[in-house]
Design a protein around this motif. Sequence first.
Motif, PDB file in Angstrom:
ATOM      1  N   ASP A 153       1.055  -1.171   0.166  1.00 49.21           N
ATOM      2  CA  ASP A 153       0.018   0.151   0.108  1.00 49.21           C
ATOM      3  C   ASP A 153       0.987   1.174   0.025  1.00 49.21           C
ATOM      4  O   ASP A 153       1.874   1.315   0.519  1.00 49.21           O
ATOM      5  CB  ASP A 153      -1.068   0.007   1.265  1.00 49.21           C
TER       6      ASP A 153
ATOM      7  N   ASP B 201      -2.085   5.452  -3.300  1.00 51.91           N
ATOM      8  CA  ASP B 201      -3.111   4.312  -3.613  1.00 51.91           C
ATOM      9  C   ASP B 201      -4.339   4.769  -2.570  1.00 51.91           C
ATOM     10  O   ASP B 201      -5.602   4.796  -2.993  1.00 51.91           O
ATOM     11  CB  ASP B 201      -2.826   3.133  -3.426  1.00 51.91           C
ATOM     12  N   ILE B 202      -3.862   4.830  -1.636  1.00 48.49           N
ATOM     13  CA  ILE B 202      -4.861   5.278  -0.561  1.00 48.49           C
ATOM     14  C   ILE B 202      -5.562   6.490  -0.907  1.00 48.49           C
ATOM     15  O   ILE B 202      -6.984   6.781  -0.563  1.00 48.49           O
ATOM     16  CB  ILE B 202      -4.408   5.274   1.013  1.00 48.49           C
TER      17      ILE B 202
ATOM     18  N   LEU C 228      -5.816   7.894  -3.650  1.00 52.62           N
ATOM     19  CA  LEU C 228      -6.895   7.880  -4.918  1.00 52.62           C
ATOM     20  C   LEU C 228      -8.038   7.140  -4.299  1.00 52.62           C
ATOM     21  O   LEU C 228      -9.372   7.287  -5.037  1.00 52.62           O
ATOM     22  CB  LEU C 228      -6.138   6.918  -5.764  1.00 52.62           C
ATOM     23  N   ARG C 229      -8.042   5.900  -3.744  1.00 54.42           N
ATOM     24  CA  ARG C 229      -9.167   5.417  -3.205  1.00 54.42           C
ATOM     25  C   ARG C 229     -10.245   6.212  -2.475  1.00 54.42           C
ATOM     26  O   ARG C 229     -11.362   6.013  -2.467  1.00 54.42           O
ATOM     27  CB  ARG C 229      -8.663   4.140  -2.301  1.00 54.42           C
ATOM     28  N   TYR C 230      -9.816   6.861  -1.398  1.00 56.22           N
ATOM     29  CA  TYR C 230     -10.517   7.613  -0.563  1.00 56.22           C
ATOM     30  C   TYR C 230     -10.919   9.140  -0.889  1.00 56.22           C
ATOM     31  O   TYR C 230     -11.533   9.660  -0.229  1.00 56.22           O
ATOM     32  CB  TYR C 230     -10.297   7.494   0.821  1.00 56.22           C
TER      33      TYR C 230
ATOM     34  N   GLN D  12     -12.863  11.545  -2.114  1.00 56.13           N
ATOM     35  CA  GLN D  12     -14.250  11.522  -2.416  1.00 56.13           C
ATOM     36  C   GLN D  12     -14.694  13.062  -3.064  1.00 56.13           C
ATOM     37  O   GLN D  12     -15.743  13.299  -3.736  1.00 56.13           O
ATOM     38  CB  GLN D  12     -15.236  11.110  -1.245  1.00 56.13           C
TER      39      GLN D  12
END
Length: 103
Positions: free
Chosen positions: A58, A62-63, A65-67, A69
């Motif tokens: 991780d 990446d984190i 991009l994922r969260y 919002q």
Amino acid sequence: MRTKTQLKLKIINKKRFVTFITSILILSVILTVMFFAQTSVRGQAESNYIYVHIATGDTLWDIALRYNQNHKDIRNFINEIMLENNMETAMLTQGQILRVPVK
């Protein structure tokens, strides 16, 4: 035959009695408002975050991009995550738990 004694209360100073009752009511309202204000603020603060358990491989990128919002600039969002977790570098370790803002 009477077995119960009746207690009669007589209000001697009506003004003092009204002041006392009013003070109790105002204090009750203030304490109730303070209790509910703290509860809602505490609940709101915690609901604006998600806790992410870091796995091998991780990255903050990446984190983020994922969260992300709100579609903020990814670099600003990474900086926000680092500030929230008191991180000096972007290095993550397996098992680490990050607090990620998800407003």
